[in-house]
Design a protein around this motif. Structure first.
Motif, PDB file in Angstrom:
ATOM      1  N   UNK A 142       0.734   8.329 -15.927  1.00  8.79           N
ATOM      2  CA  UNK A 142       1.837   7.487 -16.400  1.00  8.79           C
ATOM      3  C   UNK A 142       3.025   7.564 -15.443  1.00  8.79           C
ATOM      4  N   UNK A 143       3.394   8.773 -15.056  1.00  8.52           N
ATOM      5  CA  UNK A 143       4.524   8.936 -14.140  1.00  8.52           C
ATOM      6  C   UNK A 143       4.235   8.366 -12.753  1.00  8.52           C
ATOM      7  N   UNK A 144       3.035   8.602 -12.245  1.00  5.06           N
ATOM      8  CA  UNK A 144       2.691   8.123 -10.895  1.00  5.06           C
ATOM      9  C   UNK A 144       2.814   6.600 -10.813  1.00  5.06           C
ATOM     10  N   UNK A 145       2.388   5.913 -11.891  1.00  7.20           N
ATOM     11  CA  UNK A 145       2.368   4.445 -11.865  1.00  7.20           C
ATOM     12  C   UNK A 145       3.682   3.819 -12.359  1.00  7.20           C
ATOM     13  N   UNK A 146       4.633   4.648 -12.805  1.00  5.44           N
ATOM     14  CA  UNK A 146       5.922   4.099 -13.275  1.00  5.44           C
ATOM     15  C   UNK A 146       7.078   4.768 -12.529  1.00  5.44           C
ATOM     16  N   UNK A 147       7.473   5.956 -12.966  1.00  5.90           N
ATOM     17  CA  UNK A 147       8.668   6.622 -12.429  1.00  5.90           C
ATOM     18  C   UNK A 147       8.573   6.929 -10.941  1.00  5.90           C
ATOM     19  N   UNK A 148       7.363   7.152 -10.443  1.00  3.78           N
ATOM     20  CA  UNK A 148       7.202   7.563  -9.041  1.00  3.78           C
ATOM     21  C   UNK A 148       6.500   6.503  -8.184  1.00  3.78           C
ATOM     22  N   UNK A 175       6.452  16.926   1.271  1.00  5.60           N
ATOM     23  CA  UNK A 175       6.279  15.744   2.142  1.00  5.60           C
ATOM     24  C   UNK A 175       4.802  15.470   2.380  1.00  5.60           C
ATOM     25  N   UNK A 176       4.085  15.498   1.276  1.00  9.86           N
ATOM     26  CA  UNK A 176       2.628  15.352   1.314  1.00  9.86           C
ATOM     27  C   UNK A 176       2.269  14.073   0.574  1.00  9.86           C
ATOM     28  N   UNK A 177       1.317  13.303   1.093  1.00  9.16           N
ATOM     29  CA  UNK A 177       0.980  12.003   0.507  1.00  9.16           C
ATOM     30  C   UNK A 177      -0.487  11.972   0.090  1.00  9.16           C
ATOM     31  N   UNK A 178      -0.775  12.299  -1.174  1.00  4.86           N
ATOM     32  CA  UNK A 178      -2.178  12.312  -1.606  1.00  4.86           C
ATOM     33  C   UNK A 178      -2.771  10.907  -1.680  1.00  4.86           C
ATOM     34  N   UNK A 179      -4.019  10.780  -1.239  1.00  2.21           N
ATOM     35  CA  UNK A 179      -4.724   9.506  -1.380  1.00  2.21           C
ATOM     36  C   UNK A 179      -5.290   9.360  -2.791  1.00  2.21           C
ATOM     37  N   UNK A 180      -5.599  10.485  -3.399  1.00  2.00           N
ATOM     38  CA  UNK A 180      -6.130  10.479  -4.765  1.00  2.00           C
ATOM     39  C   UNK A 180      -5.620  11.712  -5.499  1.00  2.00           C
ATOM     40  N   UNK A 190       5.410   9.244  -1.328  1.00  2.00           N
ATOM     41  CA  UNK A 190       4.286  10.160  -1.564  1.00  2.00           C
ATOM     42  C   UNK A 190       3.211   9.576  -2.472  1.00  2.00           C
ATOM     43  N   UNK A 191       3.602   8.621  -3.333  1.00  2.00           N
ATOM     44  CA  UNK A 191       2.661   8.167  -4.367  1.00  2.00           C
ATOM     45  C   UNK A 191       2.448   6.659  -4.417  1.00  2.00           C
ATOM     46  N   UNK A 192       3.056   5.923  -3.497  1.00  2.00           N
ATOM     47  CA  UNK A 192       3.032   4.454  -3.571  1.00  2.00           C
ATOM     48  C   UNK A 192       1.615   3.881  -3.577  1.00  2.00           C
ATOM     49  N   UNK A 193       0.691   4.504  -2.845  1.00  2.00           N
ATOM     50  CA  UNK A 193      -0.676   3.966  -2.751  1.00  2.00           C
ATOM     51  C   UNK A 193      -1.734   4.913  -3.304  1.00  2.00           C
ATOM     52  N   UNK A 194      -1.297   5.846  -4.139  1.00  2.00           N
ATOM     53  CA  UNK A 194      -2.208   6.879  -4.643  1.00  2.00           C
ATOM     54  C   UNK A 194      -3.076   6.377  -5.796  1.00  2.00           C
ATOM     55  N   UNK A 195      -4.360   6.704  -5.748  1.00  2.00           N
ATOM     56  CA  UNK A 195      -5.260   6.450  -6.877  1.00  2.00           C
ATOM     57  C   UNK A 195      -5.257   7.683  -7.788  1.00  2.00           C
ATOM     58  N   UNK A 196      -5.478   7.451  -9.080  1.00  2.00           N
ATOM     59  CA  UNK A 196      -5.475   8.558 -10.046  1.00  2.00           C
ATOM     60  C   UNK A 196      -6.773   8.558 -10.845  1.00  2.00           C
ATOM     61  N   UNK A 197      -7.423   9.717 -10.895  1.00  2.00           N
ATOM     62  CA  UNK A 197      -8.647   9.884 -11.697  1.00  2.00           C
ATOM     63  C   UNK A 197      -8.383  10.941 -12.761  1.00  2.00           C
TER      64      UNK A 197
END
Length: 269
Positions: free
Chosen positions: A153-159, A135-140, A164-171
């Motif tokens: 790929x998964x963060x921006x599609x399946x999840x 139940x953790x919501x990473x910002x990045x 937890x991942x709706x507003x997460x940025x990925x580097x």
């Protein structure tokens, strides 16, 4: 409220031998933690890791889920340990088929494993499912190494609709080391999960290799780090062509500040 940073690392020292990747795997979470950020760190439980020496133990409440890849059930086992001096807790993704008694990318004879693609898929889904359970919501999310390359790929599609991942940025951090063997023609089918459909991969080569995998990571990331000194030039050009923010190889002098400032540019600080 402190911002949350999720590190998904292929290698972290001292659990694996020292390398450019494993040293960054240890140093970067420590840098962000010391700046007051809340962090979580994940890596695969490679079969070469000595559980007794590293004081790993299973987290029963997080283990026990089955992940289906290519119509086969694969039980997810979560272990945890702490890097003593750094005071960093590390979660390990484990599975009897993919990690137990097996080395990193190649076997005892120096042959790369045929199922490396599936291992990366299992690792990516294992991490994301565990973060949900926490139940953790990473910002990045910071992805390092080919094992983490399916995560964007998964963060921006399946999840993408998961809280937890709706507003997460990925580097994504790109390193110079690439796999020699490809993942075979079944990779697109194996990666399919929810909205992460094989159709989204139509423009990539059917024979997925680590260059294609890196392109996939770039396409679904919000920023790119040139983490290795000799990153494949075609990949850097590809990332530039996407117009993404890029941190060029910071060298060994002021790398801590360079990484921190780059991450913070996505955290609105």
């Amino acid at each position: 409220m402190s911002k949350k940073v999720l590190f998904i690392n292929q290698e972290i020292a001292p659990y694996v031998p020292e390398s450019e990747m494993s040293e960054l795997g240890k140093a970067l979470p420590q840098i962000m933690q010391e700046q007051g950020y809340e962090i979580r760190t994940f890596m695969p439980k490679w079969g070469t890791i000595n559980e007794r020496r590293g004081q790993l133990h299973e987290v029963i409440r997080l283990s026990g889920m089955n992940l289906i890849i290519d119509d086969t059930d694969h039980p997810l086992i979560i272990k945890v340990a702490s890097i003593p001096v750094a005071r960093i807790q590390v979660y390990f993704i484990d599975n009897d088929d993919y990690f137990q008694k097996r080395k990193m990318e190649e076997d005892e004879n120096g042959e790369e494993y045929d199922d490396n693609g599936e291992r990366a898929i299992f690792f990516a889904r294992g991490v994301l499912e565990t973060v949900k359970k926490l139940r953790w919501t990473p910002d990045i999310i910071i992805c390092q190494g080919w094992m983490a390359a399916v995560v964007p790929f998964y963060v921006k599609t399946a999840y993408h609709e998961e809280p937890s991942f709706a507003n997460t940025k990925v580097v994504t951090s790109l390193f110079s080391k690439l796999l020699k063997k490809d993942f075979g023609t079944n990779f697109k089918q194996c990666v399919a999960f929810r909205e992460a459909t094989p159709e989204l991969l139509a423009d990539y080569n059917d024979n997925f290799n680590s260059i294609e995998l890196a392109k996939l990571a770039i396409d679904y990331s919000d920023g790119i780090v040139e983490a290795g000194a000799d990153v494949d030039a075609t990949l850097m050009e590809y990332a530039k062509g996407k117009g993404l923010p890029i941190l060029n190889h910071p060298g060994s002098e002021n790398y801590k500040q360079a990484y921190q400032e780059f991450y913070e540019s996505f955290l609105g600080e």
